[in-house]
Each structure stands twice: as C-alpha cells, then as structure tokens.
Design a protein around this motif. Structure first.
Motif, PDB file in Angstrom:
ATOM      1  N   LEU A  27       0.820  -1.213   0.000  1.00  0.00           N
ATOM      2  CA  LEU A  27       0.000   0.000   0.000  1.00  0.00           C
ATOM      3  C   LEU A  27       0.854   1.264   0.000  1.00  0.00           C
ATOM      4  O   LEU A  27       0.498   2.250  -0.651  1.00  0.00           O
ATOM      5  CB  LEU A  27      -0.964  -0.012   1.187  1.00  0.00           C
ATOM      6  N   VAL A  30       1.910   1.697  -3.536  1.00  0.00           N
ATOM      7  CA  VAL A  30       0.794   2.237  -4.333  1.00  0.00           C
ATOM      8  C   VAL A  30       0.644   3.731  -4.065  1.00  0.00           C
ATOM      9  O   VAL A  30       0.447   4.521  -5.000  1.00  0.00           O
ATOM     10  CB  VAL A  30      -0.520   1.484  -4.015  1.00  0.00           C
ATOM     11  N   LEU A  61      -3.390  -2.302  -6.762  1.00  0.00           N
ATOM     12  CA  LEU A  61      -4.511  -2.334  -5.817  1.00  0.00           C
ATOM     13  C   LEU A  61      -5.324  -3.627  -5.946  1.00  0.00           C
ATOM     14  O   LEU A  61      -5.786  -4.183  -4.945  1.00  0.00           O
ATOM     15  CB  LEU A  61      -5.425  -1.127  -6.016  1.00  0.00           C
TER      16      LEU A  61
END
Length: 105
Positions: A27, A30, A61
């Motif tokens: 994450l 990302v 994702l």
C-alpha cells in the motif's frame, strides 16, 4: 485482585494479521505510485504515459484486494465454518458480497 486477561473476550485478529507487513508495504508503494501519477499530470506528461501508470496502480490495488480476499477465505471463513456452520454460511455470504464489490459485478 489482578485484572482478568480472558482471551475469549478479545476480538480475533483479522485474517491478514500474518501478512500485514507485506500488505502495508504494498500500500505504501501504491501511495508512491499515485503521487507519481499526480506529478505526471502536473508536469503535463504524455497521456499514454499517465494511463500506463494508472494501469500499474490499478493492478497493484487489485493484487492487494486479492491478497485480502485470500486471507479472508483461509482464515475468517475457514475458522467460522469449523466452529459454527451458521457463522460459516454468513462468512461465505460476506465473501460473495466482497467479491462482487471487488470485481464490480
């Protein structure tokens, strides 16, 4: 008298508990990719280059979502089905709903 430390009152850890560090790392990656896309647009980069990066972020994702779904099945659904068939059925319904949301069906 010492306080009771009854583990049955504590909520179960989420299914992704064991993979949490890897999920957070993904994450954060990302997040960096999204900042990069924002910079690309601010810098008037070529449309196709921006779209390529958006595709990469979207794929990243989706991989996180698939990992979470996998953990949910392997832990939450399996544990619920083993301990209580009604709870297992509820978790399967929950899984189906989550898959529909993830796949946009």
């Amino acid at each position: 008298m010492p306080a009771r430390t009854d583990q049955t009152d504590a909520p179960a850890p989420p299914g992704y508990h064991d993979t949490k560090p890897a999920l957070l790392a993904r994450l954060h990656k990302v997040e960096g990719q999204i900042r990069g896309v924002t910079r690309m647009v601010a810098d008037d980069r070529y449309c196709i280059d921006v779209l390529t990066q958006i595709g990469a972020v979207t794929h990243a994702l989706q991989e996180v979502a698939l990992s979470l779904l996998d953990d949910h099945v392997r832990h939450c659904v399996t544990d619920a089905a083993r301990t209580d068939p009604a709870a297992g059925a509820t978790k399967l319904d929950e899984l189906t709903t989550a898959m529909r949301r993830t796949l946009r069906l």
